[in-house]
Write an enzyme that holds these catalytic residues in place. Structure first.
Site, PDB file in Angstrom:
ATOM      1  N   CYS A  50      -2.638 -48.895  19.943  1.00  0.00           N
ATOM      2  CA  CYS A  50      -2.284 -50.084  19.176  1.00  0.00           C
ATOM      3  C   CYS A  50      -0.798 -50.076  18.867  1.00  0.00           C
ATOM      4  O   CYS A  50      -0.080 -49.156  19.224  1.00  0.00           O
ATOM      5  CB  CYS A  50      -3.088 -50.158  17.889  1.00  0.00           C
ATOM      6  SG  CYS A  50      -2.699 -48.804  16.783  1.00  0.00           S
ATOM      7  N   CYS A  53       0.620 -47.086  17.095  1.00  0.00           N
ATOM      8  CA  CYS A  53       0.796 -45.932  17.975  1.00  0.00           C
ATOM      9  C   CYS A  53       2.106 -46.067  18.742  1.00  0.00           C
ATOM     10  O   CYS A  53       2.876 -45.121  18.852  1.00  0.00           O
ATOM     11  CB  CYS A  53      -0.345 -45.841  18.980  1.00  0.00           C
ATOM     12  SG  CYS A  53      -1.974 -45.841  18.275  1.00  0.00           S
ATOM     13  N   ASP A 450     -26.202 -31.714  38.091  1.00  0.00           N
ATOM     14  CA  ASP A 450     -25.678 -30.388  37.825  1.00  0.00           C
ATOM     15  C   ASP A 450     -26.106 -30.077  36.393  1.00  0.00           C
ATOM     16  O   ASP A 450     -26.396 -30.985  35.625  1.00  0.00           O
ATOM     17  CB  ASP A 450     -24.152 -30.424  37.965  1.00  0.00           C
ATOM     18  CG  ASP A 450     -23.510 -29.178  37.408  1.00  0.00           C
ATOM     19  OD1 ASP A 450     -23.947 -28.094  37.774  1.00  0.00           O
ATOM     20  OD2 ASP A 450     -22.589 -29.303  36.601  1.00  0.00           O
ATOM     21  N   ASP A 633     -20.021 -32.273  37.251  1.00  0.00           N
ATOM     22  CA  ASP A 633     -18.700 -32.322  36.632  1.00  0.00           C
ATOM     23  C   ASP A 633     -17.754 -31.243  37.114  1.00  0.00           C
ATOM     24  O   ASP A 633     -16.547 -31.406  37.057  1.00  0.00           O
ATOM     25  CB  ASP A 633     -18.831 -32.200  35.127  1.00  0.00           C
ATOM     26  CG  ASP A 633     -19.179 -30.779  34.723  1.00  0.00           C
ATOM     27  OD1 ASP A 633     -20.038 -30.184  35.382  1.00  0.00           O
ATOM     28  OD2 ASP A 633     -18.587 -30.270  33.767  1.00  0.00           O
ATOM     29  N   ASP A 637     -18.978 -28.569  41.828  1.00  0.00           N
ATOM     30  CA  ASP A 637     -19.759 -29.743  42.235  1.00  0.00           C
ATOM     31  C   ASP A 637     -18.983 -30.672  43.137  1.00  0.00           C
ATOM     32  O   ASP A 637     -19.556 -31.561  43.761  1.00  0.00           O
ATOM     33  CB  ASP A 637     -20.179 -30.550  41.003  1.00  0.00           C
ATOM     34  CG  ASP A 637     -21.068 -29.761  40.093  1.00  0.00           C
ATOM     35  OD1 ASP A 637     -21.992 -29.129  40.607  1.00  0.00           O
ATOM     36  OD2 ASP A 637     -20.829 -29.776  38.876  1.00  0.00           O
TER      37      ASP A 637
END
Lengths: 759, 51
Positions: A50, A53, A450, A633, A637
């Site tokens: 925003c 920030c 996984d 992940d 994998d």
């Protein structure tokens, strides 16, 4: 952070805990030198969202010495910093202090994408031309006659030239590419129709004819370009979001020279035999053997094992694992290009090739459709030639057939549905790489999971706590706050809330691989491995686990377990309910896998599977005719992800896996999987409906065109009418949204109220 | 017909002007950060440029 917290933050909090941000050396390696002593670095700051920030970062960084400028890009969530001099200002620490952990942006994402600006420019040019030519055409339809009509036709021809050259080029190029490789795609009839319509209209204009189709050819390109641009924007957005996440492989490491000097070297310069220094919290860049130091390693992303692993001199370590507690000196056994990471990349490439190319629905349809269209046009030309012998009339009719059948609706039928579907997925925190992934997801009949990091969170959660006094827990939590070990972090977050004040420990020492020790009022407090904490006190049970002890006496014990992902059970039940068969493939040990499989009632599971074993299993499933969705992940994998029919990865996964996966989900909930499958299936149904609508439209319009009744006015109405119907049908996917969002638990929903505009 | 002689060039010129403006905006990076531009309106800055 001062403002709204979007859902992505929750995930990134986790990553934040793991990564210490890039070091100055890494920044120096990847900066761009602009000349005049000016350097530039692009950092990804995923938690920016925003105005506050933006302001905090830009003013915070500008206050640092030597900083020339700092500019935040909110859309890509990056900050670009220019500074003077050779030393790196405290950019990363300043950002971290402000509450915005930063890391180096991927070069891939940082590259300026020329395709998008080409597409947008083409849409602008085509839009301008369409508007103006339509105005001129309306005047002709309204009865402009004689020289006025000729003038209008000439003007239209002129305005259409840049559109043909600039916007048309995109389609001509793609059509030519397809033809050269002996394939057919939707762009072939589009290119042919547009070119024929333009040249015939030009001939008409020169011979003072009544009917010119400039408006048809230009508006066709305009509509199609909109679809194509939307498609591209969707992919761009997903890629920016994914590449903004933390990179796993470091860009370099500190090399200890034989004379003891320490230098930072880039990854490519690291060779076997060198000694590297790895601080706690860093990732190990290459395969190596530990020479000095004890520590714990987080291997969850690499091997799929959930527990942390203690190491000591002599242990071998794989590239990509994270060093958690103690500094290590390691000796390199393989260069980066031969290390575990690179090996995974090679396996992935091999898997990719073995998979065979997927043909998109639109291409399959156009392979059937284009020949029919071309033959119909040719036949009507021949028919009219035979009947009247007037070749001008015959060509006019044939062109009208081509324009009417020109797949305006067909060209929009697929992308518009996929853009709407992708937007819905995005609103639910799921990124899709491209439209073909969605088509493939609709076809699956098997889901392979996984375990670590996918079905489970991949981090240690407290399962069983034994204690006699609440105060002991508070003391343990205070001690745990000194360590970065996942177990300590879990104890700290679980119990620190209960104690308002911190216990005043002294002489806190962390013993890597064992635990933390400190003194309080002259008594020795230990938190760590059971056997170590209870040393010299009670006879320890031969029990694993973590204990908190004072002077060797057991005060509290903690049992850890990798916790299941939110909604894993519900998600699995939902998937099984839609008739998909489920399976677990894990690199973890059998008992751990069996336990998770039992909890989720998944019948099929394989434990201790190597990365290549996962690929083999998927290949085996493929040969039995299964279409598999792989959800995983880890680094281990990644090859399986690229070999599966379609793949999904959580955003917390290894970056290599994230790049290989077709879908990436940003939130903790595993409901993302059934939701994606459902949206993909809905989208698939709508696409098929759209094709059916297009066919019905053609059944009505083509006979009219063949009989020679089509004027430019009728063509314009028919084309836009069919496009509108197709778009309207696609938007029905949005309308169903409310009914589906009930799947999201309240906690997830409350954080989804952020502005996440895709397009 | 006579009016067309100046009306048409005017219409086309205005259209081209809009197109040119859009392409200029695209080239100068004004579409690079749409979300940021929307939020930056909210940042208070003094006339001197220092926030």
């Amino acid at each position: 952070m001062s403002c709204c917290a979007p859902a992505i933050d929750m995930m990134l909090d986790m990553e934040r805990a793991k990564s210490a941000g890039p070091s100055d050396d890494e920044i120096l390696l990847s900066r761009r030198q602009l000349g005049n002593g000016l350097s530039q670095i692009d950092l990804a700051v995923p938690s920016v969202h925003c105005a506050a920030c933006i302001q905090a970062i830009e003013t915070g960084l500008s206050r640092l010495a030597n900083i020339e400028s700092a500019r935040v890009n909110l859309s890509t969530k990056r900050v670009s910093v220019n500074w003077r001099g050779s030393a790196v200002p405290d950019i990363v620490p300043t950002l971290a202090r402000l509450g915005y952990p930063a890391h180096l942006a991927d070069e891939l994402g940082a590259e300026k994408d020329g395709t998008l600006s080409e597409l947008i420019t083409a849409v602008a040019v085509a839009g301008f031309a369409t508007g103006n030519i339509m105005l001129l055409s309306v005047s002709v339809w309204a009865g402009a006659d004689g020289p006025t009509r000729d003038l209008f036709h000439w003007l239209s021809a002129l305005i259409a030239v840049p559109v043909m050259a600039f916007a048309g080029r995109i389609y001509f190029r793609s059509a030519w590419n397809a033809l050269r490789h002996g394939r057919m795609n939707m762009d072939v009839p589009i290119s042919l129709g547009v070119t024929l319509a333009y040249s015939m209209s030009l001939y008409e204009t020169i011979t003072h004819g009544h009917h010119a189709y400039f408006d048809a050819s230009v508006s066709l390109l305009f509509f199609l370009l909109i679809g194509r641009t939307l498609d591209h924007l969707m992919r761009d957005r997903a890629r920016a979001a994914v590449s903004g996440l933390v990179r796993l492989s470091p860009r370099g490491a500190i090399v200890i020279a034989p004379d003891g000097r320490r230098n930072y070297a880039a990854l490519t310069e690291i060779e076997p035999g060198m000694r590297l220094f790895i601080a706690a919290g860093e990732r190990i860049p290459v395969n190596a053997i530990v020479v000095e130091g004890r520590s714990d390693l987080d291997c969850s992303l690499v091997t799929g094992e959930s527990g942390s692993q203690g190491i000591e001199p002599g242990s071998a370590v794989l590239a990509g694992v994270q060093n958690l507690t103690g500094p290590l000196t390691i000796e390199v056994t393989a260069a980066a290009k031969d290390s575990f990471l690179a090996e995974m990349v090679r396996l992935m490439e091999a898997a990719e090739q073995g998979k065979g190319a997927y043909r998109r629905i639109a291409d399959r349809v156009s392979a059937l459709y284009s020949p029919v269209v071309h033959v119909t046009a040719l036949l009507s030309f021949l028919g009219w030639m035979a009947a009247t012998g007037d070749w001008h009339l015959s060509i006019t009719v044939a062109t009208a057939v081509l324009i009417i059948t020109c797949p305006c609706a067909l060209g929009l039928a697929v992308p518009i549905v996929q853009v709407v579907a992708a937007r819905r997925l995005f609103e639910n925190g799921i990124m899709v790489k491209d439209g073909s992934a969605m088509e493939r997801l609709a076809e699956i009949d098997t889901v392979v999971f996984d375990k670590t990091g996918t079905l489970t969170m991949g981090r240690q959660g407290l399962r069983d706590v034994k204690f006699s006094d609440e105060h002991d827990l508070a003391m343990a939590a205070s001690l745990a706050a000194f360590s970065r070990h996942p177990a300590s972090v879990a104890i700290d977050t679980a119990f620190s809330v209960r104690s308002r004040q911190r216990v005043p420990y002294e002489n806190v020492v962390e013993h890597p691989g064992l635990g933390i020790e400190a003194t309080l009022d002259g008594r020795c407090c230990r938190l760590g491995r059971m056997s170590w904490a209870l040393e010299g006190g009670d006879i320890p049970d031969l029990q694993a686990g973590t204990a908190f002890s004072i002077d060797g006496a057991l005060r509290a014990s903690f049992d850890f377990n990798d916790s299941l992902r939110d909604d894993a059970k519900a998600a699995v039940r939902e998937l099984a309910g839609t008739g998909l068969s489920l399976e677990i493939l894990s690199g973890d040990k059998a008992p751990a896998v069996a336990q998770v499989a039992g909890l989720l009632s998944i019948g099929m599971f394989n434990a201790s599977v190597l990365p290549s074993g996962k690929v083999d299993r998927l290949a085996q499933l493929r040969t039995t005719g299964k279409r598999v969705l792989m959800v995983g992940d880890g680094l281990n994998d990644a090859p399986a992800l690229s070999s599966a029919h379609v793949s999904m990865a959580p955003a917390t996964g290894a970056d290599i896996g994230r790049n290989a996966a077709d879908f990436v989900f940003l939130r903790d909930s595993l409901m993302a999987v059934p939701l994606s499958v459902q949206i993909a299936r809905n989208a698939d149904r709508l696409i098929r409906q759209n094709f059916a609508l297009a066919v019905i439209y053609n059944l009505i319009a083509v006979p009219i065109a063949i009989l020679g009744f089509v004027t430019p006015l009728i063509a314009a109405i028919a084309m836009s009418g069919s496009s509108l119907i197709v778009i309207g049908n696609a938007l029905r996917l949005r309308a169903k949204k409310r009914g589906l969002s009930i799947f999201w638990p309240a906690s997830v929903k409350s954080s989804s109220g952020t502005r996440e505009s895709v397009l | 017909m006579a009016t067309l002689v100046y009306l048409l060039p005017i219409a086309l010129f205005l259209g081209a002007l809009g197109l040119g403006a859009f392409l200029w905006a695209l080239r100068t990076g004004q579409y690079d950060d749409l979300d940021g531009a929307a939020e930056r309106v909210l940042i208070d800055t003094n006339p001197g440029g220092e926030p």
